[in-house]
Design a protein around this motif. Structure first.
Motif, PDB file in Angstrom:
ATOM      1  N   THR A 231      -3.408  -1.454 -14.369  1.00 53.50           N
ATOM      2  CA  THR A 231      -3.626  -1.015 -12.074  1.00 53.50           C
ATOM      3  C   THR A 231      -2.510   0.258 -12.653  1.00 53.50           C
ATOM      4  O   THR A 231      -3.291   1.474 -11.858  1.00 53.50           O
ATOM      5  CB  THR A 231      -2.632  -2.037 -11.066  1.00 53.50           C
TER       6      THR A 231
ATOM      7  N   LEU B 176      -5.108   4.347 -11.585  1.00 50.83           N
ATOM      8  CA  LEU B 176      -4.279   4.878 -10.252  1.00 50.83           C
ATOM      9  C   LEU B 176      -4.062   5.518 -11.301  1.00 50.83           C
ATOM     10  O   LEU B 176      -4.646   7.237 -10.639  1.00 50.83           O
ATOM     11  CB  LEU B 176      -3.233   4.459  -9.897  1.00 50.83           C
TER      12      LEU B 176
ATOM     13  N   ILE C 205      -6.838  -3.080  -5.533  1.00 49.29           N
ATOM     14  CA  ILE C 205      -5.659  -4.235  -6.213  1.00 49.29           C
ATOM     15  C   ILE C 205      -5.588  -5.532  -5.912  1.00 49.29           C
ATOM     16  O   ILE C 205      -4.864  -5.448  -4.604  1.00 49.29           O
ATOM     17  CB  ILE C 205      -4.708  -3.435  -5.790  1.00 49.29           C
TER      18      ILE C 205
ATOM     19  N   VAL D 247       4.215   0.550  -7.936  1.00 50.52           N
ATOM     20  CA  VAL D 247       3.497  -0.449  -8.339  1.00 50.52           C
ATOM     21  C   VAL D 247       4.364  -0.683 -10.597  1.00 50.52           C
ATOM     22  O   VAL D 247       4.464   0.258 -11.518  1.00 50.52           O
ATOM     23  CB  VAL D 247       2.226   0.594  -8.937  1.00 50.52           C
TER      24      VAL D 247
ATOM     25  N   THR E 126      -4.474   4.878   1.250  1.00 49.32           N
ATOM     26  CA  THR E 126      -3.980   3.545   0.600  1.00 49.32           C
ATOM     27  C   THR E 126      -4.112   2.548   1.916  1.00 49.32           C
ATOM     28  O   THR E 126      -3.491   3.075   2.656  1.00 49.32           O
ATOM     29  CB  THR E 126      -2.517   3.442  -0.422  1.00 49.32           C
TER      30      THR E 126
ATOM     31  N   ALA F 254      -4.713  -2.672  -1.391  1.00 50.04           N
ATOM     32  CA  ALA F 254      -4.151  -3.589  -1.796  1.00 50.04           C
ATOM     33  C   ALA F 254      -4.018  -4.302  -1.023  1.00 50.04           C
ATOM     34  O   ALA F 254      -3.429  -4.573   0.261  1.00 50.04           O
ATOM     35  CB  ALA F 254      -3.128  -2.806  -2.596  1.00 50.04           C
TER      36      ALA F 254
ATOM     37  N   MET G 157       4.120  -5.418  -8.587  1.00 51.63           N
ATOM     38  CA  MET G 157       4.723  -4.197  -8.041  1.00 51.63           C
ATOM     39  C   MET G 157       6.113  -5.054  -8.009  1.00 51.63           C
ATOM     40  O   MET G 157       6.344  -5.820  -8.434  1.00 51.63           O
ATOM     41  CB  MET G 157       5.119  -4.296  -6.459  1.00 51.63           C
TER      42      MET G 157
ATOM     43  N   ALA H 219      -2.255  -9.120  -5.331  1.00 53.84           N
ATOM     44  CA  ALA H 219      -1.251  -7.064  -5.608  1.00 53.84           C
ATOM     45  C   ALA H 219       0.201  -7.528  -5.334  1.00 53.84           C
ATOM     46  O   ALA H 219       1.871  -6.747  -6.752  1.00 53.84           O
ATOM     47  CB  ALA H 219      -1.753  -6.396  -4.398  1.00 53.84           C
TER      48      ALA H 219
ATOM     49  N   ASN I 215       0.819  -1.074   0.182  1.00 54.65           N
ATOM     50  CA  ASN I 215       0.065   0.051   0.199  1.00 54.65           C
ATOM     51  C   ASN I 215       0.819   1.016   0.161  1.00 54.65           C
ATOM     52  O   ASN I 215       0.395   2.849  -0.591  1.00 54.65           O
ATOM     53  CB  ASN I 215      -1.085  -0.053   1.257  1.00 54.65           C
TER      54      ASN I 215
ATOM     55  N   THR J 121       3.687   4.987  -5.973  1.00 58.85           N
ATOM     56  CA  THR J 121       4.060   5.484  -7.417  1.00 58.85           C
ATOM     57  C   THR J 121       2.620   6.555  -7.911  1.00 58.85           C
ATOM     58  O   THR J 121       2.982   7.369  -8.465  1.00 58.85           O
ATOM     59  CB  THR J 121       2.665   4.151  -7.639  1.00 58.85           C
TER      60      THR J 121
ATOM     61  N   VAL K  61       2.116   1.944  -3.322  1.00 55.38           N
ATOM     62  CA  VAL K  61       0.550   2.739  -4.520  1.00 55.38           C
ATOM     63  C   VAL K  61       0.690   3.660  -4.024  1.00 55.38           C
ATOM     64  O   VAL K  61       1.009   4.745  -5.485  1.00 55.38           O
ATOM     65  CB  VAL K  61      -0.760   2.164  -3.822  1.00 55.38           C
TER      66      VAL K  61
END
Ligand SMILES: Cc1cc2nc3c(=O)[nH]c(=O)nc-3n(C[C@H](O)[C@H](O)[C@H](O)COP(=O)(O)O)c2cc1C
Length: 181
Positions: free
Chosen positions: A155, A159, A138, A150, A71, A106, A145, A141, A13, A19, A16
């Motif tokens: 995905t 996002l 997600i 990510v 997240t 995630a 990654m 997940a 998370n 990213t 995420v």
């Protein structure tokens, strides 16, 4: 502003949120709030007497944010305790009222942490937040990654939609506030 509901090193998370921060173009910026673990357990007596500086700093950051990305992992079918604790400090402050908030979960599970997202959404709505429909989960997940970010194209596209919705909603609210004087 982004809030990551996991304190784990190597958190999916957190990847995420990082990213999402990388995706921000000119004119937008996403700052991850790093003080979640430093907040004391919510205690209403303390809130009434006057919340500590860590809580006031959290509230101030939220208040100044145009939009919020949360997240969060799913733990035991719900949001993480550290996130719930943080949100409890915000109920009385009201900093999330009318604020655009996107929730992303995630998880290694095929469900992607949907139950945590549903619970977080319910809590945020109770607090008056404007939870964006572009919010997403997600699933599976881990393989999506790479290097703490990510890497999965589908995905990443989703996002980008989340961030665009946050920016759009924030701009709409700013325009509305200006029109209302
Ligand atoms: C105590 C515990 C409970 C968990 N419960 C769930 C769950 O209910 N649903 C789920 O999808 N994953 C569950 N998981 C797996 C987490 O989704 C997984 O550890 C995830 O990587 C945590 O998020 P993070 O990578 O951002 O730290 C659980 C993990 C732990 C350690």
């Amino acid at each position: 502003m982004a809030i990551v509901g996991s304190l784990r090193e190597g958190s999916l998370n957190r990847s995420v949120a990082l990213t999402a921060a990388d995706m921000c173009g000119p004119g937008t910026e996403l700052t991850i709030f790093e003080g979640l673990a430093g907040l004391p357990y919510f205690e209403h007596d303390v809130e009434v007497a006057g919340p500590p500086a860590s809580v006031m700093a959290f509230r101030a950051e939220l208040k100044s944010a145009d939009a919020v990305l949360i997240t969060c992992p799913e733990y035991a079918a719900g949001m993480s305790g550290v996130l719930k604790n943080g949100l409890e400090w915000i109920v009385g402050g009201g900093e999330l009222v009318g604020k655009p908030v996107a929730v992303v979960t995630a998880s290694p599970a095929t469900t992607g942490g949907e139950r945590a997202r549903a619970w977080t959404t319910e809590t945020l709505r109770m607090m008056g937040a404007d939870v964006l429909p572009e919010s997403m989960s997600i699933p599976v997940a881990g393989p999506k990654m790479k290097g703490g970010r990510v890497a999965d194209e589908a995905t990443l596209d989703q996002l980008r939609e989340v961030l665009a919705a946050m920016a759009r909603s924030a701009a709409e609210k700013t325009a509305l506030a200006a029109a209302e004087g």
